[in-house]
Design a protein around this motif. Structure first.
Motif, PDB file in Angstrom:
ATOM      1  N   PRO A  28       0.836  -1.209   0.000  1.00 19.57           N
ATOM      2  CA  PRO A  28       0.000   0.000   0.000  1.00 19.57           C
ATOM      3  C   PRO A  28       0.869   1.257   0.000  1.00 19.57           C
ATOM      4  O   PRO A  28       2.067   1.221   0.315  1.00 19.57           O
ATOM      5  N   PRO A  29       0.279   2.405  -0.351  1.00 19.35           N
ATOM      6  CA  PRO A  29       1.025   3.670  -0.338  1.00 19.35           C
ATOM      7  C   PRO A  29       1.439   4.057   1.075  1.00 19.35           C
ATOM      8  O   PRO A  29       0.917   3.530   2.054  1.00 19.35           O
ATOM      9  N   PRO A  30       2.376   5.000   1.188  1.00 22.10           N
ATOM     10  CA  PRO A  30       2.881   5.366   2.522  1.00 22.10           C
ATOM     11  C   PRO A  30       1.833   5.998   3.426  1.00 22.10           C
ATOM     12  O   PRO A  30       1.957   5.929   4.641  1.00 22.10           O
ATOM     13  N   SER A  31       0.830   6.631   2.853  1.00 21.56           N
ATOM     14  CA  SER A  31      -0.242   7.218   3.650  1.00 21.56           C
ATOM     15  C   SER A  31      -1.454   7.400   2.759  1.00 21.56           C
ATOM     16  O   SER A  31      -1.344   7.316   1.530  1.00 21.56           O
ATOM     17  N   PRO A  32      -2.614   7.638   3.339  1.00 22.14           N
ATOM     18  CA  PRO A  32      -3.787   7.941   2.504  1.00 22.14           C
ATOM     19  C   PRO A  32      -3.552   9.229   1.724  1.00 22.14           C
ATOM     20  O   PRO A  32      -2.750  10.082   2.131  1.00 22.14           O
ATOM     21  N   PRO A  33      -4.241   9.426   0.605  1.00 23.48           N
ATOM     22  CA  PRO A  33      -4.095  10.684  -0.132  1.00 23.48           C
ATOM     23  C   PRO A  33      -4.491  11.882   0.723  1.00 23.48           C
ATOM     24  O   PRO A  33      -5.343  11.783   1.605  1.00 23.48           O
ATOM     25  N   THR A  34      -3.865  13.006   0.455  1.00 21.47           N
ATOM     26  CA  THR A  34      -4.208  14.227   1.174  1.00 21.47           C
ATOM     27  C   THR A  34      -5.675  14.567   0.960  1.00 21.47           C
ATOM     28  O   THR A  34      -6.164  14.582  -0.173  1.00 21.47           O
ATOM     29  N   GLY A  35      -6.381  14.811   2.065  1.00 15.96           N
ATOM     30  CA  GLY A  35      -7.789  15.157   1.989  1.00 15.96           C
ATOM     31  C   GLY A  35      -8.709  13.973   1.742  1.00 15.96           C
ATOM     32  O   GLY A  35      -9.888  14.161   1.423  1.00 15.96           O
ATOM     33  N   ALA A  36      -8.192  12.741   1.917  1.00 16.63           N
ATOM     34  CA  ALA A  36      -9.007  11.550   1.656  1.00 16.63           C
ATOM     35  C   ALA A  36     -10.190  11.493   2.617  1.00 16.63           C
ATOM     36  O   ALA A  36     -10.061  11.826   3.799  1.00 16.63           O
ATOM     37  N   PRO A  37     -11.371  11.045   2.141  1.00 16.75           N
ATOM     38  CA  PRO A  37     -12.513  10.877   3.041  1.00 16.75           C
ATOM     39  C   PRO A  37     -12.269   9.724   4.006  1.00 16.75           C
ATOM     40  O   PRO A  37     -11.371   8.892   3.805  1.00 16.75           O
ATOM     41  N   ALA A  38     -13.088   9.652   5.037  1.00 16.86           N
ATOM     42  CA  ALA A  38     -12.893   8.660   6.100  1.00 16.86           C
ATOM     43  C   ALA A  38     -12.886   7.240   5.557  1.00 16.86           C
ATOM     44  O   ALA A  38     -12.070   6.412   5.980  1.00 16.86           O
ATOM     45  N   GLU A  39     -13.775   6.939   4.605  1.00 21.40           N
ATOM     46  CA  GLU A  39     -13.838   5.566   4.099  1.00 21.40           C
ATOM     47  C   GLU A  39     -12.552   5.180   3.362  1.00 21.40           C
ATOM     48  O   GLU A  39     -12.133   4.022   3.399  1.00 21.40           O
ATOM     49  N   GLU A  40     -11.916   6.154   2.727  1.00 24.85           N
ATOM     50  CA  GLU A  40     -10.652   5.866   2.039  1.00 24.85           C
ATOM     51  C   GLU A  40      -9.523   5.652   3.045  1.00 24.85           C
ATOM     52  O   GLU A  40      -8.637   4.817   2.840  1.00 24.85           O
ATOM     53  N   ILE A  41      -9.550   6.392   4.135  1.00 32.05           N
ATOM     54  CA  ILE A  41      -8.558   6.181   5.197  1.00 32.05           C
ATOM     55  C   ILE A  41      -8.737   4.793   5.807  1.00 32.05           C
ATOM     56  O   ILE A  41      -7.759   4.079   6.062  1.00 32.05           O
ATOM     57  N   ARG A  42      -9.978   4.386   6.012  1.00 37.65           N
ATOM     58  CA  ARG A  42     -10.226   3.054   6.573  1.00 37.65           C
ATOM     59  C   ARG A  42      -9.759   1.958   5.614  1.00 37.65           C
ATOM     60  O   ARG A  42      -9.161   0.965   6.043  1.00 37.65           O
ATOM     61  N   ALA A  43     -10.028   2.136   4.316  1.00 36.81           N
ATOM     62  CA  ALA A  43      -9.579   1.134   3.343  1.00 36.81           C
ATOM     63  C   ALA A  43      -8.057   1.039   3.341  1.00 36.81           C
ATOM     64  O   ALA A  43      -7.486  -0.060   3.258  1.00 36.81           O
ATOM     65  N   TRP A  44      -7.405   2.181   3.458  1.00 37.05           N
ATOM     66  CA  TRP A  44      -5.936   2.175   3.523  1.00 37.05           C
ATOM     67  C   TRP A  44      -5.468   1.439   4.783  1.00 37.05           C
ATOM     68  O   TRP A  44      -4.547   0.610   4.718  1.00 37.05           O
ATOM     69  N   ALA A  45      -6.102   1.722   5.924  1.00 43.12           N
ATOM     70  CA  ALA A  45      -5.717   1.056   7.175  1.00 43.12           C
ATOM     71  C   ALA A  45      -5.892  -0.458   7.064  1.00 43.12           C
ATOM     72  O   ALA A  45      -5.047  -1.232   7.549  1.00 43.12           O
ATOM     73  N   GLU A  46      -6.965  -0.904   6.425  1.00 42.58           N
ATOM     74  CA  GLU A  46      -7.193  -2.344   6.257  1.00 42.58           C
ATOM     75  C   GLU A  46      -6.123  -2.965   5.366  1.00 42.58           C
ATOM     76  O   GLU A  46      -5.656  -4.089   5.619  1.00 42.58           O
ATOM     77  N   SER A  47      -5.705  -2.252   4.329  1.00 42.77           N
ATOM     78  CA  SER A  47      -4.638  -2.779   3.465  1.00 42.77           C
ATOM     79  C   SER A  47      -3.311  -2.845   4.211  1.00 42.77           C
ATOM     80  O   SER A  47      -2.517  -3.769   3.998  1.00 42.77           O
TER      81      SER A  47
END
Length: 407
Positions: free
Chosen positions: A321-340
């Motif tokens: 996965p990428p080093p962090s969620p994209p800047t300004g990502a919505p909560a659901e995208e942050i959660r998907a990143w955390a799960e990955s």
């Protein structure tokens, strides 16, 4: 990635192009009157002073410098300005600062500085009384020191005042709201004169700056991101991958005209305006973030920040996965990143795990600030395989979640 060396010329060009909007009379045609009408001009003068100090007078576009100083001279030369300065009310520090910066930029007003010194000696306004807000006292002490004023005996110096400020007291990043983060950054600016003096603290302050920078990179608050980038340079974090990615976010967000949009800027609103109303909206919603970006770029360049190598491209896949969620990502995208992250972490190399752990810490802080228990839970789950579940910040987040703090 466009580096700060490219950002600064864009900032300077936009400021020169929009210089007339720093005139309070022009501002008030379409924008709300400010408590201290020359406030935006004051911020511009502070930026010009820092640029002059770090890069020399030749770095200043002559039209921008002379136009700003002419405007400041005109404003400070009015009877209204002198009357308001002599009131020594809550706006006194800003009157003093305009006069001081004029002198530092080559247009001294010794008569007005003498009046400021006399007012402070008399105790008018009680600005240094212990019941006054600490940041206000630190700010005024900084302005007075920069103006080389003689102050009455017994007034604490900047180091003593800084010792009671937000950054010096080891703040809890989970609990800081935006106003408190602004207080954090400005206390660091005033205590160090934007890097001319040593930072009063080392490691603890650096750790807090790292967490806040990661949080605001993910959250997309560009105003505070720029201010925290300046703090990153002052605390030895300017060469980190986190700082480079933060610069990438600012550079990507800036408009083609050089302006960096502020938190209240809405392109949809701008698209519905025309003529001077559109110019006013653009200026009012962009000037502060653009200046903050310029300040950070000046300090970065002054510390040898160019040429700065581009960071390696992020190679992302379901397994990496990428080093962090994209800047300004919505909560659901942050959660998907955390799960990955939770899936990838057990088999990932240590450098990846370290970068993810830093981003998870920043995202935890953001989710706590937003009181989002679902995202906070996903991030705490990701922290486990990264070995970051038992850090003080993660433990505090888990305890507050268990206590129903975010509900």
């Amino acid at each position: 990635m466009r580096r700060p060396a490219g950002v600064l010329p864009g900032v300077l060009g936009w400021l020169e192009e929009n210089l007339r909007w720093f005139d309070p009379e022009v501002w008030e045609r379409h924008l709300p009157r400010r408590p201290f009408p020359p406030g935006p001009l004051l911020e511009l003068l502070g930026f010009l002073r820092l640029l002059t100090r770090e890069q020399g007078p030749a770095a200043l576009p002559q039209g921008l410098r002379e136009g700003a100083l002419d405007l400041a001279e005109r404003i400070t030369g009015t009877p209204e300005f002198t009357t308001r300065l002599r009131r020594a009310d809550a706006l006194f520090p800003y009157h003093l600062n305009v006069v001081a910066l004029l002198g530092l930029l080559g247009r001294p007003r010794p008569d007005l500085l003498k009046t400021c010194e006399a007012l402070l000696a008399s105790g008018a306004g009680g600005h240094f009384q212990p019941h006054r807000p600490l940041l206000s006292r630190l700010e005024l002490r900084y302005f007075a020191d920069r103006a080389a004023l003689t102050l009455p005996a017994g007034i604490p110096d900047r180091a003593s005042l800084y010792a009671g400020s937000v950054p010096a007291l080891g703040p809890d990043p989970l609990s800081l709201d935006d106003d408190e983060v602004y207080a954090f950054t400005h206390a660091v600016f005033y205590a160090t004169d934007f890097g001319a003096d040593d930072v009063p603290q080392g490691g603890a302050l650096r750790d807090t700056v790292r967490v806040l920078l990661a949080s605001h990179l993910i959250g997309g608050h560009l105003d505070l991101l720029a201010e925290l980038l300046l703090c990153a340079d002052l605390t030895g974090l300017g060469e980190t991958d986190l700082a480079r990615r933060s610069w990438g976010a600012l550079a990507s967000a800036r408009r083609s005209d050089g302006a960096v949009p502020g938190p209240v800027h809405r392109p949809a609103v701008l698209s519905g305006l025309a003529g001077e109303k559109a110019e006013a909206y653009l200026f009012g919603t962009c000037y502060h973030t653009t200046l903050a970006t310029g300040l950070a770029a000046v300090v970065r360049l002054g510390r040898g920040g160019t040429p700065e190598p581009d960071p390696p491209e992020d190679v992302s896949s379901p397994a990496i996965p990428p080093p962090s969620p994209p800047t300004g990502a919505p909560a659901e995208e942050i959660r998907a990143w955390a799960e990955s992250i939770a899936r990838a972490a057990p088999h990932a190399p240590q450098p990846h795990r370290q970068v993810w752990a830093q981003a998870v810490t920043g995202a935890l802080t953001l989710a706590a600030r937003r009181r989002d228990p679902v995202t906070l839970t996903a991030l705490l789950t990701a922290a486990g395989p990264l070995g970051a579940r038992n850090t003080p910040l993660a433990r505090a987040a888990a305890a507050r979640l268990a206590a129903g703090w975010c509900s």
